[in-house]
Design a protein around this motif. Structure first.
Motif, PDB file in Angstrom:
ATOM      1  N   ALA A   1      -1.987   4.529   4.152  1.00  0.00           N
ATOM      2  CA  ALA A   1      -1.058   3.312   4.331  1.00  0.00           C
ATOM      3  C   ALA A   1      -0.148   3.612   5.481  1.00  0.00           C
TER       4      ALA A   1
ATOM      5  N   ASP B   1       0.780  -1.135  -0.075  1.00  0.00           N
ATOM      6  CA  ASP B   1      -0.040   0.081  -0.068  1.00  0.00           C
ATOM      7  C   ASP B   1       0.834   1.180   0.117  1.00  0.00           C
TER       8      ASP B   1
ATOM      9  N   TYR C   1      -0.948   4.377  -1.587  1.00  0.00           N
ATOM     10  CA  TYR C   1      -2.397   4.357  -1.223  1.00  0.00           C
ATOM     11  C   TYR C   1      -2.591   5.395   0.046  1.00  0.00           C
TER      12      TYR C   1
END
Length: 201
Positions: A80, A72, A77
């Protein structure tokens, strides 16, 4: 709201387990009672954030597993990094309580933290929520437990001063009291009933 209602029976049972099962066993040692109670409360919060409500699986596990460490973060992301920090912090107390209460060494503490994290990730496969098993969580949880042990070391002499190791109990194991059997039966029954109702509604 629905999640809170589903978690409420679990918390009631966890409180019942403490007062009817654990407290009678720990009452003899005041200092040990304080540490063990704090550890139990901590584990209840870990359950709350990772597995509650406890429900029996009503479907085939999703098998949503991430085998790539820190995927991630590498993919950018959102949130994360925060998730990594939270997973690390979550098991720091675990790494402190194990040597404090049970006199575990570093590698035993690391191994038990790893086992705890693997157990959580495995059970999350059967969760009705959108949780996935993530190798990153296992790594950060384990590192958190190891860090907790290292934090414990400077405090170990003060925390354990004046305490003598308890003599080994070589007597035959005692039968489980009926009260404890009843508590565990209630815990299991409420999970069964709650799982059935959750599947219907």
């Amino acid at each position: 709201m629905r999640r809170c209602l589903l978690e409420l029976p679990d918390f009631i049972c966890l409180i019942l387990v403490y007062f009817a099962v654990l407290l009678p066993r720990w009452r003899g040692d005041r200092k040990g009672l304080l540490f063990r109670t704090a550890f139990y409360v901590y584990l209840c919060f870990v359950l709350h954030f990772t597995l509650l409500p406890l429900l029996l699986p009503t479907r085939v596990p999703s098998l949503h597993i991430n085998w790539i460490p820190f995927r991630d973060v590498m993919n950018g992301y959102r949130g994360a990094q925060k998730q990594i920090v939270l997973n690390f912090i979550m098991t720091v107390p675990f790494g402190v309580f194990l040597p404090l209460i049970y006199r575990k060494r570093f590698f035993s503490t690391a191994g038990l933290t790893l086992a705890l994290s693997l157990g959580i990730e495995f059970l999350q496969l059967f969760s009705g929520d959108s949780r996935i098993a993530d190798i990153t969580d296992v790594l950060t949880n384990t590192l958190g437990g190891m860090a907790g042990y290292l934090l414990f070391l400077p405090l170990s002499k003060a925390a354990l001063s004046g305490e003598k190791p308890a003599p080994a109990d070589k007597t035959a194991p005692k039968a489980v009291p009926k009260r404890e059997k009843a508590v565990w039966a209630i815990f299991l029954c409420q999970i069964l009933v709650k799982s059935f109702l959750a599947a219907i509604f």
